[in-house]
Motif scaffolding. Structure first.
Motif, PDB file in Angstrom:
ATOM      1  N   LEU A  70       9.586  -4.215   3.341  1.00 38.48           N
ATOM      2  CA  LEU A  70       9.480  -2.775   3.570  1.00 38.48           C
ATOM      3  C   LEU A  70       9.806  -1.942   2.330  1.00 38.48           C
ATOM      4  CD1 LEU A  70      11.082  -2.645   7.127  1.00 38.48           C
ATOM      5  CD2 LEU A  70       8.649  -2.466   6.543  1.00 38.48           C
ATOM      6  N   GLN A  71      10.155  -2.587   1.213  1.00 38.95           N
ATOM      7  CA  GLN A  71      10.571  -1.889  -0.008  1.00 38.95           C
ATOM      8  C   GLN A  71       9.480  -1.011  -0.619  1.00 38.95           C
ATOM      9  OE1 GLN A  71      13.536  -1.610  -1.919  1.00 38.95           O
ATOM     10  NE2 GLN A  71      14.223  -2.161   0.121  1.00 38.95           N
ATOM     11  N   GLN A  72       8.226  -1.424  -0.509  1.00 36.47           N
ATOM     12  CA  GLN A  72       7.110  -0.694  -1.111  1.00 36.47           C
ATOM     13  C   GLN A  72       7.250  -0.586  -2.633  1.00 36.47           C
ATOM     14  OE1 GLN A  72       4.332   0.565   0.853  1.00 36.47           O
ATOM     15  NE2 GLN A  72       5.323  -0.875   2.235  1.00 36.47           N
ATOM     16  N   ASP A  73       7.624  -1.712  -3.269  1.00 42.35           N
ATOM     17  CA  ASP A  73       7.683  -1.754  -4.730  1.00 42.35           C
ATOM     18  C   ASP A  73       6.294  -1.471  -5.298  1.00 42.35           C
ATOM     19  OD1 ASP A  73      10.401  -2.454  -4.801  1.00 42.35           O
ATOM     20  OD2 ASP A  73       9.936  -4.584  -4.592  1.00 42.35           O
ATOM     21  N   PRO A  74       6.214  -0.948  -6.527  1.00 45.71           N
ATOM     22  CA  PRO A  74       4.904  -0.706  -7.137  1.00 45.71           C
ATOM     23  C   PRO A  74       4.067  -1.990  -7.137  1.00 45.71           C
ATOM     24  CG  PRO A  74       6.641   0.298  -8.453  1.00 45.71           C
ATOM     25  CD  PRO A  74       7.317  -0.549  -7.402  1.00 45.71           C
ATOM     26  N   LEU A  75       2.813  -1.879  -6.735  1.00 42.82           N
ATOM     27  CA  LEU A  75       1.961  -3.043  -6.524  1.00 42.82           C
ATOM     28  C   LEU A  75       1.667  -3.841  -7.789  1.00 42.82           C
ATOM     29  CD1 LEU A  75      -0.426  -1.554  -3.878  1.00 42.82           C
ATOM     30  CD2 LEU A  75       1.214  -3.405  -3.550  1.00 42.82           C
ATOM     31  N   ALA A  90       6.166  -7.624  -5.894  1.00 47.18           N
ATOM     32  CA  ALA A  90       5.836  -6.590  -4.907  1.00 47.18           C
ATOM     33  C   ALA A  90       5.103  -7.241  -3.741  1.00 47.18           C
ATOM     34  CB  ALA A  90       4.967  -5.507  -5.539  1.00 47.18           C
ATOM     35  N   SER A  91       5.472  -6.837  -2.539  1.00 53.29           N
ATOM     36  CA  SER A  91       4.817  -7.442  -1.384  1.00 53.29           C
ATOM     37  C   SER A  91       4.400  -6.379  -0.381  1.00 53.29           C
ATOM     38  CB  SER A  91       5.732  -8.473  -0.708  1.00 53.29           C
ATOM     39  OG  SER A  91       6.824  -7.839  -0.089  1.00 53.29           O
ATOM     40  N   ARG A  92       3.408  -6.739   0.391  1.00 48.41           N
ATOM     41  CA  ARG A  92       2.964  -5.935   1.525  1.00 48.41           C
ATOM     42  C   ARG A  92       2.719  -6.904   2.672  1.00 48.41           C
ATOM     43  NH1 ARG A  92       4.456  -2.878  -1.833  1.00 48.41           N
ATOM     44  NH2 ARG A  92       3.511  -0.902  -2.461  1.00 48.41           N
ATOM     45  N   TRP A  93       3.240  -6.549   3.818  1.00 49.91           N
ATOM     46  CA  TRP A  93       3.017  -7.339   5.030  1.00 49.91           C
ATOM     47  C   TRP A  93       2.121  -6.541   5.950  1.00 49.91           C
ATOM     48  CZ3 TRP A  93       8.074  -9.860   7.274  1.00 49.91           C
ATOM     49  CH2 TRP A  93       8.660 -10.684   6.322  1.00 49.91           C
ATOM     50  N   PHE A  94       1.376  -7.275   6.769  1.00 48.66           N
ATOM     51  CA  PHE A  94       0.474  -6.661   7.735  1.00 48.66           C
ATOM     52  C   PHE A  94       0.675  -7.316   9.092  1.00 48.66           C
ATOM     53  CE2 PHE A  94      -1.310  -6.480   3.525  1.00 48.66           C
ATOM     54  CZ  PHE A  94      -1.725  -5.173   3.398  1.00 48.66           C
TER      55      PHE A  94
END
Length: 158
Positions: free
Chosen positions: A52-57, A62-66
């Motif tokens: 959930l951090q939303q680090d710069p991509l 950096a991660s994004r979960w769906f």
């Protein structure tokens, strides 16, 4: 022939933690992940927090979960993480939905979504060599087995 499940991917939210925790504590799901053991609550919370951090991509790590849903019901999680060599994807399917083509539909959704999110088409996946179903799923979608590292097979889609 069975129809392909209609899967929607949406960004993971904190409210999705309970669904994820159910999978992360299920030995059927975790047997091919990490050390193959169910996760404890501390590990789950740490991973969710990082997701959930939303680090710069463009930052490595950096991660994004769906959350993957079918008819608005959660069926799995797709994870993506920026690595030096590309964006690593992974997927977890709830055991209640195994054997229905959910993983394939989730990966198809990931292939349509993740390159746009990160601005790169270089995707990688690491698979336990004993997980033949996952290896087959990836190769059917154009991933190539590159090398093994740390006991895992590395697949690349360029």
């Amino acid at each position: 022939m069975p129809s392909t499940p209609s899967i929607t991917l949406r960004p993971f939210h904190e409210a999705d933690t309970e669904f994820f925790a159910g999978m992360a504590t299920d030995e059927r799901v975790t047997r091919f992940i990490g050390d193959g053991q169910p996760w404890n609550q501390q590990t789950i919370q740490a991973r969710v927090h990082a997701a959930l951090q939303q680090d710069p991509l463009n930052d490595v790590g950096a991660s994004r979960w769906f959350l993957a849903t079918e008819a608005n019901e959660p069926v799995g999680i797709v994870v993506s993480t920026r690595k030096e060599s590309g964006v690593e994807i992974g997927y977890w399917v709830s055991p209640d939905h195994w054997g229905r083509g959910i993983a394939g539909a989730m990966v198809d959704g990931a292939l349509a979504t993740i390159p746009e999110v990160y601005g790169t088409r270089k995707l990688i996946a690491r698979v336990d060599p004993a997980n033949a179903a996952s290896a087959k799923l990836l190769t059917r979608r154009g991933f190539k087995l590159e090398t093994g590292h740390e006991g895992l097979d590395n697949y690349t889609l360029a």
